[in-house]
Design a protein around this motif. Structure first.
Motif, short mmCIF file in Angstrom:
data_model
loop_
_atom_site.label_atom_id
_atom_site.label_comp_id
_atom_site.label_asym_id
_atom_site.label_seq_id
_atom_site.Cartn_x
_atom_site.Cartn_y
_atom_site.Cartn_z
N LEU A 7 6.48 10.79 3.58
CA LEU A 7 5.17 11.32 3.20
C LEU A 7 4.22 10.20 2.79
O LEU A 7 3.05 10.18 3.21
CB LEU A 7 5.35 12.32 2.05
N ALA A 8 4.71 9.27 1.99
CA ALA A 8 3.87 8.14 1.58
C ALA A 8 3.42 7.31 2.77
O ALA A 8 2.29 6.83 2.83
CB ALA A 8 4.63 7.26 0.58
N ASP A 9 4.32 7.16 3.76
CA ASP A 9 4.00 6.36 4.94
C ASP A 9 2.96 7.03 5.83
O ASP A 9 2.39 6.37 6.70
CB ASP A 9 5.29 6.10 5.73
N LYS A 10 2.74 8.31 5.65
CA LYS A 10 1.71 9.01 6.42
C LYS A 10 0.39 9.10 5.66
O LYS A 10 -0.67 8.77 6.17
CB LYS A 10 2.19 10.42 6.79
N VAL A 11 0.47 9.55 4.41
CA VAL A 11 -0.76 9.89 3.69
C VAL A 11 -1.51 8.66 3.20
O VAL A 11 -2.68 8.76 2.84
CB VAL A 11 -0.44 10.86 2.53
N TRP A 12 -0.89 7.47 3.21
CA TRP A 12 -1.61 6.28 2.75
C TRP A 12 -2.88 6.07 3.56
O TRP A 12 -3.87 5.55 3.05
CB TRP A 12 -0.70 5.04 2.84
N GLY A 50 12.36 2.26 -1.09
CA GLY A 50 12.25 2.65 0.31
C GLY A 50 10.84 2.49 0.85
O GLY A 50 10.65 2.01 1.98
N ALA A 51 9.85 2.87 0.06
CA ALA A 51 8.47 2.72 0.49
C ALA A 51 8.09 1.25 0.64
O ALA A 51 7.35 0.87 1.55
CB ALA A 51 7.54 3.41 -0.51
N ALA A 52 8.62 0.42 -0.24
CA ALA A 52 8.28 -1.01 -0.23
C ALA A 52 9.01 -1.78 0.86
O ALA A 52 8.66 -2.94 1.13
CB ALA A 52 8.60 -1.64 -1.59
N THR A 53 9.99 -1.16 1.51
CA THR A 53 10.77 -1.86 2.55
C THR A 53 10.85 -1.07 3.86
O THR A 53 11.53 -1.51 4.79
CB THR A 53 12.21 -2.12 2.07
N LEU A 61 -2.45 15.24 -2.20
CA LEU A 61 -2.60 14.47 -0.96
C LEU A 61 -4.06 14.32 -0.57
O LEU A 61 -4.46 13.29 -0.01
CB LEU A 61 -1.80 15.13 0.16
N THR A 62 -4.87 15.31 -0.87
CA THR A 62 -6.31 15.20 -0.62
C THR A 62 -6.91 14.10 -1.49
O THR A 62 -7.72 13.29 -1.02
CB THR A 62 -7.02 16.54 -0.89
N HIS A 63 -6.49 14.06 -2.74
CA HIS A 63 -6.97 13.02 -3.66
C HIS A 63 -6.57 11.63 -3.16
O HIS A 63 -7.38 10.70 -3.14
CB HIS A 63 -6.40 13.27 -5.06
N ILE A 64 -5.32 11.48 -2.73
CA ILE A 64 -4.86 10.19 -2.21
C ILE A 64 -5.62 9.84 -0.93
O ILE A 64 -6.04 8.69 -0.73
CB ILE A 64 -3.34 10.23 -1.95
N GLY A 65 -5.82 10.82 -0.07
CA GLY A 65 -6.52 10.57 1.19
C GLY A 65 -7.95 10.14 1.01
O GLY A 65 -8.51 9.45 1.88
N LEU A 84 0.82 -1.21 0.00
CA LEU A 84 0.00 0.00 0.00
C LEU A 84 0.86 1.26 0.00
O LEU A 84 0.60 2.21 -0.76
CB LEU A 84 -0.93 -0.01 1.22
N VAL A 85 1.86 1.30 0.86
CA VAL A 85 2.71 2.49 0.94
C VAL A 85 3.52 2.65 -0.35
O VAL A 85 3.73 3.76 -0.84
CB VAL A 85 3.62 2.43 2.18
N HIS A 86 3.96 1.53 -0.92
CA HIS A 86 4.67 1.58 -2.21
C HIS A 86 3.76 2.18 -3.29
O HIS A 86 4.20 3.01 -4.10
CB HIS A 86 5.12 0.18 -2.61
N ASP A 87 2.50 1.78 -3.31
CA ASP A 87 1.59 2.30 -4.33
C ASP A 87 1.38 3.81 -4.17
O ASP A 87 1.35 4.55 -5.15
CB ASP A 87 0.25 1.57 -4.24
N VAL A 88 1.24 4.26 -2.92
CA VAL A 88 1.09 5.70 -2.68
C VAL A 88 2.38 6.43 -3.08
O VAL A 88 2.33 7.52 -3.67
CB VAL A 88 0.73 5.96 -1.21
N ALA A 89 3.53 5.86 -2.80
CA ALA A 89 4.79 6.46 -3.21
C ALA A 89 4.88 6.56 -4.73
O ALA A 89 5.41 7.53 -5.27
CB ALA A 89 5.97 5.67 -2.65
N TRP A 90 4.35 5.55 -5.41
CA TRP A 90 4.32 5.59 -6.89
C TRP A 90 3.49 6.78 -7.35
O TRP A 90 3.90 7.51 -8.27
CB TRP A 90 3.73 4.29 -7.43
N GLN A 91 2.34 6.99 -6.74
CA GLN A 91 1.50 8.13 -7.12
C GLN A 91 2.20 9.46 -6.85
O GLN A 91 2.15 10.39 -7.67
CB GLN A 91 0.18 8.08 -6.35
#
Length: 307
Positions: A246-251, A183-186, A286-290, A154-161
């Motif tokens: 950021l990805a680890d928070k906004v996911w 980094g997001a994936a690990t 980030l609003t869109h992701i949230g 999930l965090v990897h996918d958000v980092a991709w976005q």
């Protein structure tokens, strides 16, 4: 100042490895038995104290059955023990990681392997991208808890976005997108060793994750994210570190203003845009992701910690 030592008991054929505090009390302990150096103990004072503070006797007993019992009292006489020797932190961490990996995981089962495969490959809504192949293979080799694998995906996918947005908005910005995605994936991979931190508080997984990746041959430029994802105020933090954080928070739609301000500042400095312009654009992203955070939380919770 911490010290790392090892002692040998010929009677029991056990090598005991300790991390000691200033008063030479054990902070962490690893025991290896027999000629094959079979791990039988890998226990940490921080974890024991947390369980004692919770006054949960059953949980403490379960922990000690799995990880063994930590030596109590000062070990200041260790220098007189048989084959006593000081060792380096790196030597201790190598033994610690191997022992925790051995003791922390349940015996591989068809059910756990199947649940892990589902976490890595199941379709989701919105669609989720797979983690990098090298990460997927590592998670399988670690018999990673399925819920942790789902979280990393999930965090990897958000980092991709996020990195796709950065690339499109600032096509000339020099940053390492692949490093951010790795980094997001690990970032939480240390929780495969510190399983209690999958469902409770704790930060010991951060250094453990970095050391685990180094032990598996990844260089520090990639392994560092496991240790930096929860701290973004250090002077040498890079844009890549900030994007993983950021990805680890906004996911899960958690907004952290000081972290977002740092990202905005880095992007504005690199692009020449006004900070308010960068903030408005980032806030929209980030609003869109949230908006889809609830679906991601549902996806993660569908997978067990143990298969």
């Amino acid at each position: 100042m911490a010290r790392w030592i090892r002692l040998y008991s010929a009677e029991e054929d056990i090598w005991s490895h300790y991390e000691l505090d200033d008063e030479e009390w054990a902070v962490r302990q690893v025991d290896l038995h027999g000629p094959e150096q079979q791990p039988i103990t890998a226990t940490a004072l921080e974890e024991v104290l947390r369980l004692r503070d919770q006054e949960n006797l059953a949980a403490l007993q379960s922990y000690e059955r799995r990880y063994g019992v930590l030596a109590e009292g000062s070990l200041d006489g260790w220098r007189d023990a048989a084959q006593a020797a000081g060792i380096t932190r790196q030597e201790f961490e190598a033994v610690w990681i191997r022992a925790r990996q051995h003791l922390a995981q349940p015996e591989p089962t068809v059910a756990n392997s199947a649940a892990l495969a589902h976490a890595l490959n199941d379709a989701a809504e919105p669609p989720l991208r797979p983690v990098p192949d090298q990460v997927a293979e590592l998670l399988k080799s670690l018999n990673c808890p399925p819920r942790l694998a789902a979280h990393l995906r999930l965090v990897h996918d958000v980092a991709w976005q996020i990195t796709d947005w950065v690339r499109q908005r600032h096509p000339h910005l020099d940053f390492d997108r692949q490093a951010v995605l790795f980094g997001a994936a690990t970032h939480d991979i240390g929780k495969s060793l510190r399983i209690a931190e999958l469902s409770g508080p704790g930060s010991t997984h951060e250094a453990a994750g970095r050391d685990l990746l180094l032990q598996h041959g990844f260089d520090d430029a990639l392994a560092r994210f496991a240790a930096t994802h929860a701290s973004w105020t250090d002077i040498d933090i890079t844009l890549e570190d900030l994007l993983v954080s950021l990805a680890d928070k906004v996911w899960k739609n958690r907004r952290v203003p000081d972290l977002e301000d740092l990202v905005v500042t880095r992007l504005a400095q690199a692009s020449g845009q006004q900070p308010w312009e960068e903030y408005a654009a980032l806030d929209e992203l980030l609003t869109h992701i949230g908006d889809t955070a609830d679906q991601r939380l549902t996806f993660q919770s569908a997978y067990p910690i143990h298969g």
